[in-house]
Design an enzyme around this catalytic site. Structure first.
Site, PDB file in Angstrom:
ATOM      1  CB  ALA A 191      33.432  84.795  67.503  1.00  0.00           C
ATOM      2  CG  HIS A 192      36.045  81.372  72.048  1.00  0.00           C
ATOM      3  ND1 HIS A 192      35.059  82.011  72.673  1.00  0.00           N
ATOM      4  CD2 HIS A 192      36.512  80.352  72.604  1.00  0.00           C
ATOM      5  CE1 HIS A 192      34.374  81.053  73.549  1.00  0.00           C
ATOM      6  NE2 HIS A 192      35.325  80.315  73.812  1.00  0.00           N
ATOM      7  NE  ARG A 193      33.132  76.668  71.514  1.00  0.00           N
ATOM      8  CZ  ARG A 193      33.125  77.065  72.934  1.00  0.00           C
ATOM      9  NH1 ARG A 193      32.178  78.108  72.889  1.00  0.00           N
ATOM     10  NH2 ARG A 193      33.955  77.182  73.681  1.00  0.00           N
TER      11      ARG A 193
END
Ligand code: UDP
Length: 349
Positions: free
Chosen positions: A200-202
């Site tokens: 996850a990195h958005r």
């Protein structure tokens, strides 16, 4: 023939790996690394593993807001493209480097080719969606991963020529998956088929404290073990919010061959990454996407990807869903790189 390729972050290093060497056999390539990702774990390791040529220019323009970063890239690219006398500009995907490369090329009257054109999530709050749309409309050659992307572009009446070439990430995955670093699983203490893989990195998931808390809660709700190669942006936000990831197997961002091994061995993948949704499909691992929309809609339609946003009960339900028996080749045959080079050289001939 001189082609200026503008790249700057992890997924773009992967994509360029399918094209740069081929391009250099038939033209001069000037590789420009904007420095959008400057961390060794997100940058240098990919140049080594994917055997990407060393960039001719490193701009070191990471950090700052999307707007200021794009502006700094534009200012740096204008004189660079003029000095290099580029005949065309090549950009990939949907990042600030994509938009800056496309706009700087178009403003200078240099034809721009965009790889992975026509993808749409229809969520304009995502910086990536703005970058995609604007880069497509600034480009002379729109190289699409799928027929649906080409139809989207025609419906939007883009000015450039549209061609379906397939997806360059398929080329790279097919070539490198057999060399995946199998020792990675043992290093992290997991067994094939016995764990979930999450990334996850958005910005939409990690920059908003409420959504970040929901993401962490969702990870804790999953039946373990859960392996989480943690993006530096997410690591920083989790630390700032003093959230705990105890119980999750947290790893640093991994190299391509390590990550491929984890992907191939995972029971399910949970991700907000565009590239990982696609690679999960290629690996035959059902994907649970931690977003409400996706630009990789074909994977959802094929029954291999479920959008759950950050809804933990929906994610748990998706874990029990069995994938369909068939997995048609949605994104080409693994020879997109050569079609990109053919189309690009035809454009500038
Ligand atoms: N990836 C990797 N190591 C990791 C996480 C991802 O090598 O720890 C690779 C992954 O295989 C894919 C690419 O990075 O090829 C996806 O990049 P990312 O998720 O950063 O970007 P997005 O595709 O969302 O733009």
């Amino acid at each position: 023939m001189r082609i200026a390729t503008v790249i700057g972050n992890r997924p773009q290093f992967v994509k360029a790996a399918a094209v740069s060497h081929r391009l250099r056999e038939r033209a001069e390539e000037v590789l420009v690394h904007t420095g959008q990702h400057y961390d060794d774990a997100l940058s240098r390791v990919f140049f080594d593993e994917l055997e990407l040529p060393r960039p001719e220019h490193r701009l070191e323009l990471g950090g700052g807001s999307n707007t200021s970063q794009t502006a700094r890239m534009l200012s740096a690219l204008e004189p660079l493209l003029a000095a290099e006398r580029a005949d065309a500009v090549l950009v990939y995907g949907d990042t600030n480097s994509t938009l800056a490369g496309a706009l700087a090329g178009a403003q200078a009257g240099i034809p721009v080719a965009h790889v992975e054109a026509g993808m749409r999530s229809y969520d304009r709050t995502m910086p990536e969606e703005l970058n995609r749309v604007l880069a497509d409309h600034a480009s002379s050659l729109l190289l699409c991963s799928s027929q649906a992307a080409a139809e989207t572009l025609r419906a939007e009446r883009v000015a450039g020529e549209v061609a379906v070439v397939g997806d360059v990430m398929v080329d790279v995955f097919e070539l490198l998956a057999p060399r995946a670093d199998q020792a990675t699983l043992a290093r992290l203490g997991v067994e094939p088929g016995g764990y979930l893989l999450a990334t996850a990195h958005r910005a939409g998931n990690v920059d908003d404290p409420k959504r970040l808390a929901a993401l962490v809660e969702l990870l804790h709700a999953l039946p373990g073990p859960v392996v989480l190669p943690l993006h530096p942006r997410t690591r920083a936000r989790v630390r700032e919010a003093a959230l705990s990831l105890d119980g999750v197997i947290v790893a640093p961002p991994l190299g391509y061959l390590e990550f491929a091994a984890l992907l191939l061995g995972a029971r399910r993948v949970l991700t907000d990454s565009g590239g990982v949704q696609k690679e999960a499909y290629l690996a035959g691992v059902p994907c649970i996407t931690l977003r409400a929309t996706t630009e990789w809609r074909e994977t959802v339609q094929a029954g291999w990807n479920t959008l759950v946003d950050l809804d933990a009960p929906a994610a748990l339900a998706a874990l029990t869903r069995e994938p369909p028996p068939d997995r048609p080749p949605l994104y080409g045959d693994g020879r997109a790189g050569e079609r990109v080079v053919d189309a690009l050289l035809r454009m500038v001939a």
